[in-house]
Design an enzyme around this catalytic site. Structure first.
Site, PDB file in Angstrom:
ATOM      1  N   GLY A   9       0.808  -1.216   0.000  1.00 38.60           N
ATOM      2  CA  GLY A   9       0.000   0.000   0.000  1.00 38.60           C
ATOM      3  C   GLY A   9       0.834   1.255   0.000  1.00 38.60           C
ATOM      4  O   GLY A   9       0.447   2.287  -0.545  1.00 38.60           O
ATOM      5  N   ASN A  10       2.031   1.201   0.590  1.00 33.61           N
ATOM      6  CA  ASN A  10       2.891   2.371   0.639  1.00 33.61           C
ATOM      7  C   ASN A  10       3.471   2.720  -0.719  1.00 33.61           C
ATOM      8  O   ASN A  10       4.035   3.798  -0.904  1.00 33.61           O
ATOM      9  CB  ASN A  10       4.026   2.151   1.641  1.00 33.61           C
ATOM     10  CG  ASN A  10       3.518   2.159   3.062  1.00 33.61           C
ATOM     11  OD1 ASN A  10       2.443   2.677   3.329  1.00 33.61           O
ATOM     12  ND2 ASN A  10       4.264   1.574   3.971  1.00 33.61           N
ATOM     13  N   LYS A 122      -4.144  -4.935  12.919  1.00 28.02           N
ATOM     14  CA  LYS A 122      -3.834  -4.465  11.571  1.00 28.02           C
ATOM     15  C   LYS A 122      -3.786  -2.942  11.522  1.00 28.02           C
ATOM     16  O   LYS A 122      -4.755  -2.261  11.849  1.00 28.02           O
ATOM     17  CB  LYS A 122      -4.890  -4.983  10.588  1.00 28.02           C
ATOM     18  CG  LYS A 122      -4.675  -4.539   9.146  1.00 28.02           C
ATOM     19  CD  LYS A 122      -3.428  -5.151   8.554  1.00 28.02           C
ATOM     20  CE  LYS A 122      -3.292  -4.811   7.078  1.00 28.02           C
ATOM     21  NZ  LYS A 122      -2.023  -5.291   6.518  1.00 28.02           N
ATOM     22  N   LYS A 206      -3.224  -8.213   3.316  1.00 32.24           N
ATOM     23  CA  LYS A 206      -3.199  -8.493   1.879  1.00 32.24           C
ATOM     24  C   LYS A 206      -2.152  -9.526   1.506  1.00 32.24           C
ATOM     25  O   LYS A 206      -2.336 -10.295   0.558  1.00 32.24           O
ATOM     26  CB  LYS A 206      -3.010  -7.202   1.082  1.00 32.24           C
ATOM     27  CG  LYS A 206      -1.656  -6.534   1.189  1.00 32.24           C
ATOM     28  CD  LYS A 206      -0.807  -6.751  -0.060  1.00 32.24           C
ATOM     29  CE  LYS A 206       0.496  -5.982  -0.016  1.00 32.24           C
ATOM     30  NZ  LYS A 206       1.220  -5.843   1.196  1.00 32.24           N
ATOM     31  N   LYS A 264       4.628 -10.460   6.146  1.00 31.26           N
ATOM     32  CA  LYS A 264       5.193 -10.727   4.825  1.00 31.26           C
ATOM     33  C   LYS A 264       6.017 -12.011   4.848  1.00 31.26           C
ATOM     34  O   LYS A 264       5.909 -12.862   3.944  1.00 31.26           O
ATOM     35  CB  LYS A 264       6.058  -9.546   4.375  1.00 31.26           C
ATOM     36  CG  LYS A 264       5.284  -8.267   4.102  1.00 31.26           C
ATOM     37  CD  LYS A 264       6.208  -7.129   3.761  1.00 31.26           C
ATOM     38  CE  LYS A 264       5.421  -5.900   3.312  1.00 31.26           C
ATOM     39  NZ  LYS A 264       4.435  -5.447   4.273  1.00 31.26           N
TER      40      LYS A 264
END
Length: 311
Positions: A9-10, A122, A206, A264
């Site tokens: 998202g970044n 989150k 995600k 991740k």
């Protein structure tokens, strides 16, 4: 190869108070140039984060005097999927003239009794200092937590079970379509005793959804593309070092922050352990080099890429 990319998202909106549309669209266009190069050589599925955007929209919704209550997170997730998906769809169409590109609003099934609903973790929305975060938490009833040196809002993040539209995504990929889907981890939904779906108040990680989807779509490679070139071992210590080629076993023996690199690492480990294929974490601009094995942190069962055998 069939490749799935989880775009951080970044890469679209940096973790700041910046909310202008133009810089976000410009960032998406830059990302599309890199992704287009992958699509020219491989079957490509793209997922993306939405944490900064969904948090900002939640704040706007909470502040809107015309609403008796803010929009729920499943609705905001759908809104950000459509918004970012549109930007990415158009950018990829411009970068891949003549190629079919599809942006899908997708739902992700979760368990109604997932313990995450009682333990928000989150991060969403912009960053604050501790004083401002504490003030907002009291004002809006938020839960906030430290994110490195900053503070952010946290919301429940249940474990994804399945992307509801998986069969349709698979059909489109087989037909040569570049598919953008599962944005923000997908819209969180539960299924009742009659089989009917309904949204729930949560945001799904995600990378976790992308890992699950990569397995379901039988992808050959799973790339998490973000703003760091490689995973760092012993981050923030005098012994800090980059990890190039590694295995799930080695990664699981290390300690990574739960709110950032931890999910991740868990996502790539789970994919490699389940499929025996390749996953990687690296910088968006080095996507091609990652697939060539010359950049990023590459995770395989034997720490080698390309793999010497197919499981």
């Amino acid at each position: 190869m069939r490749v799935i990319v989880a775009l951080g998202g970044n890469a679209v909106l940096r973790r700041s108070q910046q909310a202008d549309v133009e810089p976000q669209i410009a960032n998406v266009a830059n990302a599309a140039k890199t992704l287009a190069k992958l699509a020219e050589k491989h079957e490509l599925i793209i997922t993306h984060g939405n944490g900064p955007q969904v948090g900002l929209l939640a704040l706007e919704s909470a502040n809107d005097p015309r609403l008796t209550k803010p929009y729920p997170f499943d609705t905001l997730g759908a809104e950000t999927q459509g918004m970012i998906g549109y930007w990415m769809l158009q950018a990829l169409q411009n970068a891949l003239p003549g190629r079919q590109v599809l942006a899908m609003v997708t739902q992700t099934l979760v368990s109604a009794v997932d313990p995450a609903f009682e333990n928000p973790t989150k991060f969403v929305g912009p960053v604050y200092d501790q004083e401002e975060a504490t003030k907002l938490a009291k004002e809006y009833g938020w839960t906030v937590a430290a994110d490195g040196h900053d503070w952010r809002r946290v919301v429940p993040s249940p474990t994804p079970q399945r992307v509801v539209e998986t069969r349709l995504i698979s059909k489109m990929v087989r037909e040569g379509v570049v598919v953008i889907c599962a944005g923000g981890g997908g819209i969180p939904v539960i299924r009742d005793e009659h089989g009917r779906l309904s949204g729930v108040e949560a945001v799904i990680d995600k990378d976790s959804t992308a890992s699950m989807l990569a397995e379901a779509l039988e992808c050959d490679a799973f790339l998490i593309l973000t703003d760091v070139p490689r995973v760092l071992k012993d981050f923030g210590t005098p012994h800090q070092s980059e990890l190039a080629n590694t295995t799930p076993h080695e990664l699981r023996a290390l300690d990574f922050p739960a709110g950032s690199m931890g999910p991740k690492v868990e996502a790539v480990c789970r994919f490699v352990e389940t499929t025996g294929d390749m996953a990687a974490i690296g910088e968006l601009g080095q996507a091609e080099q990652i697939l060539e094995g010359t950049a990023g942190t590459i995770v395989t069962p034997n720490a080698r890429w390309p793999l010497t055998s197919t499981l």
